[in-house]
Design a protein around this motif. Structure first.
Motif, PDB file in Angstrom:
ATOM      1  N   ASP A   1       0.817  -1.226   0.000  1.00  0.00           N
ATOM      2  CA  ASP A   1       0.000   0.000   0.000  1.00  0.00           C
ATOM      3  C   ASP A   1       0.842   1.263   0.000  1.00  0.00           C
ATOM      4  O   ASP A   1       0.410   2.310  -0.472  1.00  0.00           O
ATOM      5  CB  ASP A   1      -0.944   0.003   1.198  1.00  0.00           C
ATOM      6  N   ASN A   2       2.077   1.184   0.556  1.00  0.00           N
ATOM      7  CA  ASN A   2       2.996   2.333   0.560  1.00  0.00           C
ATOM      8  C   ASN A   2       2.298   3.600   1.089  1.00  0.00           C
ATOM      9  O   ASN A   2       2.330   4.662   0.485  1.00  0.00           O
ATOM     10  CB  ASN A   2       3.545   2.589  -0.853  1.00  0.00           C
ATOM     11  N   SER A   3       1.609   3.433   2.233  1.00  0.00           N
ATOM     12  CA  SER A   3       0.789   4.532   2.753  1.00  0.00           C
ATOM     13  C   SER A   3       1.501   5.382   3.782  1.00  0.00           C
ATOM     14  O   SER A   3       0.982   6.416   4.187  1.00  0.00           O
ATOM     15  CB  SER A   3      -0.493   3.952   3.376  1.00  0.00           C
ATOM     16  N   ILE A   4       2.664   4.975   4.245  1.00  0.00           N
ATOM     17  CA  ILE A   4       3.364   5.715   5.294  1.00  0.00           C
ATOM     18  C   ILE A   4       4.065   6.922   4.671  1.00  0.00           C
ATOM     19  O   ILE A   4       4.905   6.784   3.784  1.00  0.00           O
ATOM     20  CB  ILE A   4       4.361   4.809   6.028  1.00  0.00           C
ATOM     21  N   GLU A   5       3.712   8.107   5.146  1.00  0.00           N
ATOM     22  CA  GLU A   5       4.294   9.348   4.625  1.00  0.00           C
ATOM     23  C   GLU A   5       5.342   9.931   5.568  1.00  0.00           C
ATOM     24  O   GLU A   5       6.221  10.669   5.117  1.00  0.00           O
ATOM     25  CB  GLU A   5       3.189  10.393   4.419  1.00  0.00           C
ATOM     26  N   GLN A   6       5.277   9.586   6.858  1.00  0.00           N
ATOM     27  CA  GLN A   6       6.189  10.177   7.838  1.00  0.00           C
ATOM     28  C   GLN A   6       6.573   9.145   8.886  1.00  0.00           C
ATOM     29  O   GLN A   6       5.816   8.219   9.172  1.00  0.00           O
ATOM     30  CB  GLN A   6       5.536  11.394   8.535  1.00  0.00           C
ATOM     31  N   ILE A   7       7.783   9.340   9.450  1.00  0.00           N
ATOM     32  CA  ILE A   7       8.276   8.500  10.530  1.00  0.00           C
ATOM     33  C   ILE A   7       8.863   9.407  11.593  1.00  0.00           C
ATOM     34  O   ILE A   7       9.559  10.383  11.280  1.00  0.00           O
ATOM     35  CB  ILE A   7       9.356   7.502  10.060  1.00  0.00           C
ATOM     36  N   THR A   8       8.580   9.117  12.867  1.00  0.00           N
ATOM     37  CA  THR A   8       9.222   9.840  13.970  1.00  0.00           C
ATOM     38  C   THR A   8      10.045   8.856  14.796  1.00  0.00           C
ATOM     39  O   THR A   8       9.595   7.746  15.103  1.00  0.00           O
ATOM     40  CB  THR A   8       8.170  10.515  14.882  1.00  0.00           C
ATOM     41  N   TRP A   9      11.252   9.260  15.130  1.00  0.00           N
ATOM     42  CA  TRP A   9      12.134   8.485  16.003  1.00  0.00           C
ATOM     43  C   TRP A   9      12.199   9.221  17.336  1.00  0.00           C
ATOM     44  O   TRP A   9      12.716  10.334  17.428  1.00  0.00           O
ATOM     45  CB  TRP A   9      13.531   8.346  15.379  1.00  0.00           C
ATOM     46  N   ASN A  10      11.659   8.610  18.390  1.00  0.00           N
ATOM     47  CA  ASN A  10      11.548   9.240  19.701  1.00  0.00           C
ATOM     48  C   ASN A  10      12.428   8.506  20.697  1.00  0.00           C
ATOM     49  O   ASN A  10      12.458   7.267  20.726  1.00  0.00           O
ATOM     50  CB  ASN A  10      10.099   9.210  20.189  1.00  0.00           C
ATOM     51  N   ALA A  11      13.140   9.260  21.513  1.00  0.00           N
ATOM     52  CA  ALA A  11      14.016   8.655  22.514  1.00  0.00           C
ATOM     53  C   ALA A  11      14.251   9.645  23.633  1.00  0.00           C
ATOM     54  O   ALA A  11      14.079  10.870  23.464  1.00  0.00           O
ATOM     55  CB  ALA A  11      15.339   8.229  21.898  1.00  0.00           C
ATOM     56  N   THR A  12      14.680   9.111  24.782  1.00  0.00           N
ATOM     57  CA  THR A  12      15.024   9.927  25.939  1.00  0.00           C
ATOM     58  C   THR A  12      16.310   9.399  26.543  1.00  0.00           C
ATOM     59  O   THR A  12      16.631   8.206  26.439  1.00  0.00           O
ATOM     60  CB  THR A  12      13.914   9.866  27.002  1.00  0.00           C
ATOM     61  N   GLY A  13      17.059  10.290  27.192  1.00  0.00           N
ATOM     62  CA  GLY A  13      18.259   9.878  27.930  1.00  0.00           C
ATOM     63  C   GLY A  13      19.285   9.187  27.057  1.00  0.00           C
ATOM     64  O   GLY A  13      19.701   9.697  26.000  1.00  0.00           O
ATOM     65  N   ASP A  14      19.695   7.986  27.454  1.00  0.00           N
ATOM     66  CA  ASP A  14      20.733   7.249  26.733  1.00  0.00           C
ATOM     67  C   ASP A  14      20.271   6.753  25.381  1.00  0.00           C
ATOM     68  O   ASP A  14      21.102   6.348  24.548  1.00  0.00           O
ATOM     69  CB  ASP A  14      21.190   6.050  27.580  1.00  0.00           C
ATOM     70  N   GLY A  15      18.970   6.775  25.114  1.00  0.00           N
ATOM     71  CA  GLY A  15      18.486   6.306  23.829  1.00  0.00           C
ATOM     72  C   GLY A  15      18.567   7.344  22.731  1.00  0.00           C
ATOM     73  O   GLY A  15      18.252   7.041  21.570  1.00  0.00           O
ATOM     74  N   ILE A  16      18.976   8.594  23.045  1.00  0.00           N
ATOM     75  CA  ILE A  16      19.028   9.657  22.039  1.00  0.00           C
ATOM     76  C   ILE A  16      19.997   9.298  20.921  1.00  0.00           C
ATOM     77  O   ILE A  16      19.713   9.461  19.728  1.00  0.00           O
ATOM     78  CB  ILE A  16      19.410  11.001  22.695  1.00  0.00           C
ATOM     79  N   THR A  17      21.179   8.793  21.278  1.00  0.00           N
ATOM     80  CA  THR A  17      22.189   8.476  20.258  1.00  0.00           C
ATOM     81  C   THR A  17      21.686   7.404  19.296  1.00  0.00           C
ATOM     82  O   THR A  17      21.921   7.471  18.084  1.00  0.00           O
ATOM     83  CB  THR A  17      23.469   8.006  20.940  1.00  0.00           C
ATOM     84  N   LYS A  18      20.952   6.399  19.816  1.00  0.00           N
ATOM     85  CA  LYS A  18      20.450   5.348  18.941  1.00  0.00           C
ATOM     86  C   LYS A  18      19.323   5.859  18.049  1.00  0.00           C
ATOM     87  O   LYS A  18      19.174   5.405  16.912  1.00  0.00           O
ATOM     88  CB  LYS A  18      19.981   4.164  19.773  1.00  0.00           C
ATOM     89  N   ALA A  19      18.519   6.780  18.540  1.00  0.00           N
ATOM     90  CA  ALA A  19      17.462   7.346  17.700  1.00  0.00           C
ATOM     91  C   ALA A  19      18.059   8.103  16.521  1.00  0.00           C
ATOM     92  O   ALA A  19      17.581   7.996  15.383  1.00  0.00           O
ATOM     93  CB  ALA A  19      16.573   8.262  18.535  1.00  0.00           C
ATOM     94  N   ILE A  20      19.122   8.896  16.780  1.00  0.00           N
ATOM     95  CA  ILE A  20      19.790   9.614  15.696  1.00  0.00           C
ATOM     96  C   ILE A  20      20.424   8.629  14.723  1.00  0.00           C
ATOM     97  O   ILE A  20      20.372   8.799  13.495  1.00  0.00           O
ATOM     98  CB  ILE A  20      20.837  10.575  16.269  1.00  0.00           C
ATOM     99  N   ALA A  21      21.028   7.543  15.269  1.00  0.00           N
ATOM    100  CA  ALA A  21      21.650   6.540  14.405  1.00  0.00           C
ATOM    101  C   ALA A  21      20.622   5.872  13.506  1.00  0.00           C
ATOM    102  O   ALA A  21      20.860   5.650  12.307  1.00  0.00           O
ATOM    103  CB  ALA A  21      22.372   5.507  15.270  1.00  0.00           C
TER     104      ALA A  21
END
Length: 563
Positions: free
Chosen positions: A48-68
């Motif tokens: 269907d290819n219906s996804i138009e946007q993605i958000t990567w959410n993280a806090t604390g130590d997970g910030i680096t992995k979200a950016i990665a």
């Protein structure tokens, strides 16, 4: 604190309306980046290819992995993404499992990386205009309430009502809109002079991700486009300028003189108005010429300097009024509120004002009686066929109702030949001049009589109110008994008619302490305002208490606290 239970709030808000198909990914410190990216790629390459946007959410130590994850998805995918990074802080409640009661509130860094297949500028920006619209409506309601309580729109001229409404509405609107504009100014300052936050993500097996830089500038909850405030303040400023420099010094004195004159014709009223205001306008013109000459001797006078002189004069006059009104508000308002908690003192003070007001009331009634006698004499001397009779009818129309019957009875006695009065006038010119003077004096005294009568009624009701509280404070049965002959307000009747004990505790116990605490609180706020005004120009160190509060709230982008 090895066993901690973390209660996190929702992800950071974005200044965009996200698509309904947006995929929200929550990244933690122990998440595997390859698995997360592979899952998102499968979603993007679905049928269907219906996804138009993605958000990567993280806090604390997970910030680096979200950016990665975001960087790996952009590199491995054939799609072109438009990126927006939001970094801020989220509240975290930390509970210690040993006590089960201790809770610590912390602010931890958070990130939200938005990857969009559609351009971000095509997404409708969210405008939290609810607070802005609510403040405008609330200011409008307050202005209408004050206008209804302090005036009478049925008797006032339409121009007067509109002018007062505009002046009061803009003054009230400034109080509620200015805090929203200040929070927007702090946000714009953050955007204009950003403080970058650089986060170095980990190295993956496939590739080395570059450092990612983002700016911590969350939008205010009450965000409205700056152009809206620009238009609003221009309307408020120029309308206030017109009202201040054209209506107040020019039109209002003319309208006041036109209203107070005793002339009967429009031409005569205009002639009197011009003569009465020549001294006033001449004095203003003389002061203006002196100011211009003084400025011309100090600096070279050109068009820009002349405009600056006008602005300086306007600002000086505004600051002078501000000092007077601010001084009254900072001192007299807390003092009056605190004194109202001393019921016996307020009763004695009201009785003193009543004795003084009674003398003024007697004086104005005597003057009005004398003027009514003159009106009666003119009614006997000016017949219905006299050309000045219409002028006399205008005078009779403004006579208060309680004196109209007296005039009618006297005229009936005169018609029945029970009263005779000699004619004091030899010509019509002298008679017309006397009518004009009588008309003007009658207008002035009726205005004073109405003012004194209203003040007298209010003071009488206030004296009964304080006397009721003083007498009921000694009641041993704790039931409030009213002796005030005037009816109570609708709210008071609704609350206390069937609950006299509740009324006693409200007025004899809660009211004094409430007013006392409120007066002390407003007095402390006055001291803080005076201290902040005295230390306003001290920038290093910052000594103003309010400046410290605003600065501390600005660091955490707590816009609601700032407002």
């Amino acid at each position: 604190m090895s066993n901690e239970q973390h209660s996190l709030k929702e992800s950071l808000p974005l200044p965009f309306t996200l698509h309904s198909s947006c995929l929200h990914m929550q990244v933690k410190a122990g998440s595997r980046t390859k698995n997360l990216v592979a899952y998102v790629r499968r979603k993007l390459s679905s049928a269907d290819n219906s996804i138009e946007q993605i958000t990567w959410n993280a806090t604390g130590d997970g910030i680096t992995k979200a950016i990665a994850c975001a960087e790996m998805l952009k590199r491995e995918s054939n799609l072109t993404f438009h990126e927006y990074v939001q970094i801020g802080y989220k509240a975290k409640d930390v509970k210690i499992s040993i006590t089960e009661k201790t809770k610590l509130n912390k602010d931890i860094p958070s990130i939200c990386v938005l990857l969009s297949k559609v351009p971000l500028n095509s997404i409708k920006t969210k405008m939290s205009s609810i607070a802005f619209i609510f403040n405008i409506i609330f200011s409008l309601i307050i202005t209408l309430i004050f206008l209804y309580r302090c005036g009478n729109y049925r008797r006032q001229h339409v121009v007067t009502t509109i002018a007062v409404f505009i002046a009061w509405f803009f003054s009230t609107l400034t109080i509620f809109i200015l805090p929203l504009d200040i929070s927007l100014a702090i946000y714009r300052d953050c955007v204009t002079h950003p403080e970058p936050v650089t986060v170095k993500p980990p190295t993956s097996n496939n590739s080395l991700i570059n450092n990612s830089t983002a700016v911590v500038c969350p939008r205010p909850w009450s965000y409205v486009d700056r152009n809206v405030y620009a238009v609003l303040w221009q309307v408020v400023f120029w309308t206030s300028q017109v009202l201040t420099w054209y209506l107040e010094p020019l039109i209002l004195p003319l309208m006041q003189s036109f209203r107070e004159t005793g002339e009967f014709s429009i031409k005569g009223k205009i002639r009197y108005t011009i003569k009465a205001n020549l001294i006033f306008y001449g004095t203003l013109l003389l002061l203006f010429i002196i100011l211009v000459i003084y400025v011309a001797t100090k600096v070279t006078m050109d068009s820009s300097s002349f405009t600056a002189t006008l602005v300086a004069a306007s600002t000086t006059w505004g600051l002078f009024l501000l000092v007077l009104m601010l001084g009254y508000g900072l001192i007299q308002v807390p003092k009056n509120i605190y004194n109202h908690s001393r019921t016996s003192y307020m009763l004695a003070h009201t009785q003193f004002k009543l004795s003084r007001l009674y003398n003024e009331k007697v004086d104005v009634e005597e003057r009005l009686d004398s003027l009514i006698d003159d009106v009666i004499k003119f009614c006997m001397q000016i017949k219905t066929t006299d050309p000045l009779r219409p002028c006399l009818e205008q005078i009779i129309q403004i006579v208060p109702e309680q004196y109209s019957n007296r005039i009618q009875l006297t005229l009936n006695d005169y018609a029945n030949n029970r009263i005779s009065i000699p004619n004091r006038f030899t010509d019509d010119d002298e008679k017309e001049k006397q009518l004009i003077k009588l008309h003007e004096r009658l207008k002035t005294n009726i205005h004073v009589h109405n003012r004194v009568q209203v003040s007298w009624t209010r003071q009488i009701n206030e004296a009964f109110y304080f006397e009721d509280i003083v007498k009921n404070a000694e009641n041993t049965n704790h039931e409030f008994v009213r002796t005030n002959p005037s009816s109570a307000t609708w709210l008071r009747r609704k609350l206390f008619d069937k609950h006299p004990k509740l009324e006693w505790y409200t007025y004899c116990v809660l009211r004094p302490w409430g007013l006392r605490l409120l007066g002390i609180g407003l007095g402390l706020i006055s001291l803080l305002v005076i201290w902040s005004e005295m230390t306003f120009f001290s920038t290093s160190p910052v000594l103003s208490i309010f400046a410290q509060c605003v600065t501390a709230a600005s660091r955490h982008y707590s816009y609601l606290t700032i407002e």
